[in-house]
Design a protein around this motif. Structure first.
Motif, PDB file in Angstrom:
ATOM      1  N   ASP A   1      27.884 -69.990  61.885  1.00 21.72           N
ATOM      2  CA  ASP A   1      26.562 -69.619  61.504  1.00 21.72           C
ATOM      3  C   ASP A   1      25.712 -68.871  62.396  1.00 21.72           C
ATOM      4  O   ASP A   1      24.851 -69.268  62.938  1.00 21.72           O
TER       5      ASP A   1
ATOM      6  N   ASP B   1      23.826 -66.360  61.494  1.00 23.87           N
ATOM      7  CA  ASP B   1      22.535 -66.239  61.254  1.00 23.87           C
ATOM      8  C   ASP B   1      21.617 -67.438  61.808  1.00 23.87           C
ATOM      9  O   ASP B   1      20.308 -67.226  62.297  1.00 23.87           O
ATOM     10  N   GLY B   2      21.959 -68.624  61.775  1.00 24.18           N
ATOM     11  CA  GLY B   2      21.485 -69.696  62.390  1.00 24.18           C
ATOM     12  C   GLY B   2      21.324 -69.679  64.001  1.00 24.18           C
ATOM     13  O   GLY B   2      20.116 -69.802  64.585  1.00 24.18           O
TER      14      GLY B   2
ATOM     15  N   ARG C   1      18.466 -66.995  64.335  1.00 23.58           N
ATOM     16  CA  ARG C   1      17.044 -67.817  64.177  1.00 23.58           C
ATOM     17  C   ARG C   1      16.722 -68.460  65.330  1.00 23.58           C
ATOM     18  O   ARG C   1      15.480 -68.317  65.686  1.00 23.58           O
TER      19      ARG C   1
END
Length: 133
Positions: free
Chosen positions: A41, A43-44, A47
């Motif tokens: 992930d 993107d996780g 972020r």
């Protein structure tokens, strides 16, 4: 790449550090850890790194802008902002982290390749110890 360390101690006559006896230096241990992680992930991770940067009240604005750009462009860089070597030893009694540096990079990983045999280093060290002993 993200890193942390300690500054120089300046003494008399321009010396940066005092001489240390063998007894004093034997208290220090270099712990080397190499991890290969799989990121499923990206993107996780990005972020979370951006949140960590935003929550750091001591980070100057220009460094914050650079860090945000770096973690947005590279997931490996984002991971480096999330990993803290202090967390590895903070709960170990009698141990104080003196200096740390770390980095992350994208790699080609093949778990079946002999290049990634983690026991290989242990065997080399055993052979060196037998030859010396």
């Amino acid at each position: 790449m993200k890193g942390a360390g300690h500054g120089k101690v300046t003494g008399e006559k321009g010396r940066t550090l005092r001489d240390m006896s063998t007894e004093e230096t034997s208290r220090f241990v270099r712990l080397r850890v190499e991890l290969v992680v799989e990121i499923d992930d990206a993107d996780g991770v990005t972020r979370a790194a951006l949140e960590r940067i935003a929550d750091d009240p001591e980070m100057p604005a220009d460094e914050r802008a650079h860090a945000e750009g770096a973690v947005t462009e590279d997931t490996a860089e984002a991971l480096a902002y999330l990993v803290d070597p202090f967390d590895l030893v903070s709960e170990v009694p009698g141990v104080e982290l003196v200096q740390a540096s770390w980095s992350s990079e994208r790699i080609d990983y093949d778990p079946d390749s002999p290049e990634w045999d983690l026991d290989e280093d242990d065997e080399d060290e055993d052979d060196e110890q037998e030859a010396a002993g």
